[in-house]
Design an enzyme around this catalytic site. Structure first.
Site, PDB file in Angstrom:
ATOM      1  N   LYS A 284       0.578  -1.186   0.045  1.00 36.53           N
ATOM      2  CA  LYS A 284       0.027   0.116   0.077  1.00 36.53           C
ATOM      3  C   LYS A 284       1.028   1.159  -0.067  1.00 36.53           C
ATOM      4  CE  LYS A 284      -4.787  -0.394   2.070  1.00 36.53           C
ATOM      5  NZ  LYS A 284      -5.652  -0.328   2.846  1.00 36.53           N
ATOM      6  N   GLU A 369     -20.275  -6.552   7.614  1.00 37.39           N
ATOM      7  CA  GLU A 369     -21.497  -5.927   8.035  1.00 37.39           C
ATOM      8  C   GLU A 369     -22.551  -6.868   8.709  1.00 37.39           C
ATOM      9  OE1 GLU A 369     -19.351  -2.931   5.471  1.00 37.39           O
ATOM     10  OE2 GLU A 369     -20.021  -4.949   5.430  1.00 37.39           O
ATOM     11  N   ARG A 397     -25.899  -3.740   3.775  1.00 30.70           N
ATOM     12  CA  ARG A 397     -25.410  -4.906   3.729  1.00 30.70           C
ATOM     13  C   ARG A 397     -25.850  -5.799   4.889  1.00 30.70           C
ATOM     14  NH1 ARG A 397     -20.707  -4.820   0.055  1.00 30.70           N
ATOM     15  NH2 ARG A 397     -19.899  -6.813   1.113  1.00 30.70           N
TER      16      ARG A 397
END
Length: 623
Positions: A284, A369, A397
């Site tokens: 990243k 979620e 979700r």
């Protein structure tokens, strides 16, 4: 000055004309342009910096757009956008009328097959494309690119399970940018993968399988023994047996910043017509020191100084998120039963300080979620008071779990919906426009919306004292405060902030302070308005509504969500249910459409939700 390579590339067909040795130069140019733009516009930088070589290798090797690529979430797609006809417009990233920060089917139907901003869906949609291809007799490749965090989502594993069962020609590229699956990429593992991706090896492997299976009586047993031997060796050396057990051929880990190795791997595996998972390890923030050192800070960033990596913060008011973060710590210090839950949004929801102060009472479940809600239901049943902080759009979700696991059980869980209403530059996948509609009809649920950060603190304190499910929605950022609510929070009770005799303005949440400004504008035109801070979407204050209907005949409701099934609809339902006659109601809110990306003030202006625009509507249509 020689023309840069990136300037020669309109589409991937141009990319494929470059020599392999030129691709690292192209990667450096893409990173420079990405940094230049995102430092001005903000955006999801760290993941996209880490996926530059991967995007180049995919478009260089696969025959896109005939070969289809589905990018999960879209945090990693800036290089993809630059390579697919959008480099010249990249400076408009996340600006109103400019390029979306995520894959967008309306922006590039050929290369962005889906508009995506929620994670873990790419393997499912890619598998659908695979089956559609096969039903039509096609032969093109379909590639799903998914990150290691998104892979933890239940939908991704459901799709892997189905794809392995179907045994179809699908390529899944796992972009592992946190090294959460493979802590190291060893020399032996690299050597083994060179063998496994070699076309000669795979041809011999297939031939041996065929020969072994033909041996009379012992053929199938010999084949199974050979497979077990191969799997045992790979299990010792390669972190991919989970995928092998699910029906995928696993290859990796591969250095995601070595373009030559990526291209070689993709080319070698192209002839295989079975489920393949290619594990790519990336870093990243690759190529930008500050993003490499602090990838979380540059996951989603605002504008920043390129030389120092320091964000350019505008002078701002206290935010709702900050108020939430402060108050939950205060409440948890008094009540040891309060615990906090989030789904991979530690910083965004303001729970970072809580996690430091109460590490054993904080739970980040990852991008899951549904699990977050079900898990919280268990905590509540076990005697705790879970406070679940999730963005409004992502809470969608976990909808079934809200109904089935929390509200049906009538458990004391508190849902805190950050980024409710218009979320800004991230666009239609991130606006919280639907939460009022999808929550207010659920039995047992108490649903509130604060007008100021200070009122959010009061509502949160009220919520943890109520022994039943509670939801609180609040927007990104802050609002100018004209008048701070003063009455204590009472179940289902609104607060009248201003009285008038001509019209009543009943607002919810972040639109309350704007309603006070509207009333001030109207008063200059000799129109006296009552302003009501509704506070509760459910239960709605029926006594207040009855009193309003007895004193005025014109009501305007204002909300920052979709009108269909929204707060204004609740007011209309009350009037219909009680049989009150002669009341004119004008509802103001968001239209029945997906709202594009842009700065919050720009979108409020476009959709006529500014005080001046609402005043015009009131004068023209109501008075």
């Amino acid at each position: 000055m020689a023309e840069r390579l990136i300037e020669k590339i309109g589409f991937p067909s141009d990319l494929r004309r470059l020599r392999l040795t030129e691709l690292p130069v192209l990667a450096a140019e893409i990173r420079n342009d990405m940094l230049d733009t995102v430092s001005k516009t903000g955006g999801h930088l760290a993941s996209s910096l880490g996926a530059v070589e991967l995007a180049i290798a995919i478009h260089y090797t696969f025959n896109t757009p005939t070969d289809m690529v589905v990018w999960d979430v879209g945090h990693q797609t800036y290089a993809h956008k630059m390579l697919t006809g959008r480099h010249r417009n990249f400076s408009s990233l996340r600006q109103l009328g400019g390029l979306s920060g995520f894959p967008n089917k309306d922006e590039s139907p050929e290369y962005d097959l889906f508009t995506s901003g929620h994670s873990s869906a790419s393997i499912s949609t890619a598998l659908g494309l695979v089956l559609a291809r096969d039903l039509k007799g096609g032969r093109n490749k379909v590639v799903a690119v998914i990150g290691d965090a998104a892979l933890a989502g239940g939908m991704a594993f459901e799709a892997l399970n189905h794809a392995g069962h179907e045994r179809k020609d699908i390529v899944v590229v796992l972009n592992d940018n946190e090294r959460s699956i493979s802590p190291s990429v060893g020399a032996l593992s690299k050597y083994l993968n060179r063998i496994m991706t070699n076309p000669a090896y795979n041809k011999i492997r297939t031939d041996v399988e065929r020969v072994l299976k033909r041996i009379p009586r012992f053929g199938f047993r010999a084949y199974r023994a050979a497979r077990k031997l191969e799997e045992g060796l790979k299990n010792l050396l390669v972190p991919g047996m989970l995928f092998e057990e699910m029906g995928f051929r696993y290859f990796g880990p591969i250095d995601g910043h070595n373009i030559a190795q990526l291209v070689s791997t993709f080319r070698n595996l192209m002839p295989l017509n079975e489920p393949i998972l290619i594990h790519v390890v990336t870093k990243k923030g690759k190529g930008y020191k500050f993003a490499e050192e602090r990838p979380a800070d540059f996951h989603g960033t605002g504008p920043f100084d390129l030389d120092t990596g320091i964000k350019i913060d505008e002078k701002k008011l206290a935010t709702f998120t900050e108020a939430f973060g402060e108050k939950i710590i205060e409440l948890a210090e008094k009540d040891p039963r309060i615990v906090a839950v989030t789904a991979a949004m530690l910083d965004g929801t303001g729970l970072n300080k809580f996690a430091q102060v109460f590490p054993t009472r904080f739970f980040d479940v990852g991008i899951a979620e549904e699990h977050a809600i079900g898990f919280s239901a268990g905590l509540a049943r076990g005697g705790f008071k879970p406070v679940i902080a999730i963005y409004s759009t992502f809470l969608q979700r976990g909808y079934d779990q809200i109904i089935h696991d929390v509200c049906l059980q009538n458990l004391p869980a508190v849902l805190c919906l950050d980024r409710a209403g218009i979320a800004g530059e991230d666009g239609p996948t991130h606006h919280g426009a639907f939460d009022i509609t999808y929550l207010r009809h659920i039995p047992n649920l108490v649903f509130m919306a604060p007008s100021t950060p200070q009122e959010l603190k009061s509502m949160l304190e009220f919520a943890v004292s109520v022994n039943k499910p509670v939801a609180i929605r609040y927007p990104k950022g802050s609002v100018p405060v004209l008048k701070e609510p003063s009455q204590a929070i009472g179940m289902g009770k609104a607060e009248i902030l201003k009285t008038g005799s001509d019209i009543a303005i009943i607002s919810i949440g972040s639109m309350v302070q704007a309603s006070l400004e509207i009333a001030n504008i109207l008063s200059k035109k000799k129109i006296n308005a009552t302003v009501v801070n509704a506070r509760f979407i459910k239960p709605i204050d029926e006594d207040m509504l009855a009193n309003i209907c007895s004193s005025v005949k014109k009501i305007v409701t204002i909300e920052d969500g979709v009108l269909e099934g929204g707060f204004g609809s609740a007011v209309l339902e009350f009037i219909e249910r009680t049989g009150i006659k002669g009341i004119r109601v004008r509802r103001i809110g968001l239209p029945d459409k997906f709202i594009e990306h842009g700065k919050r003030p720009e979108l409020f202006l476009k959709y006529n939700l500014t005080p001046d625009a609402i005043c015009d509507v009131i004068i023209r249509e109501v008075i």
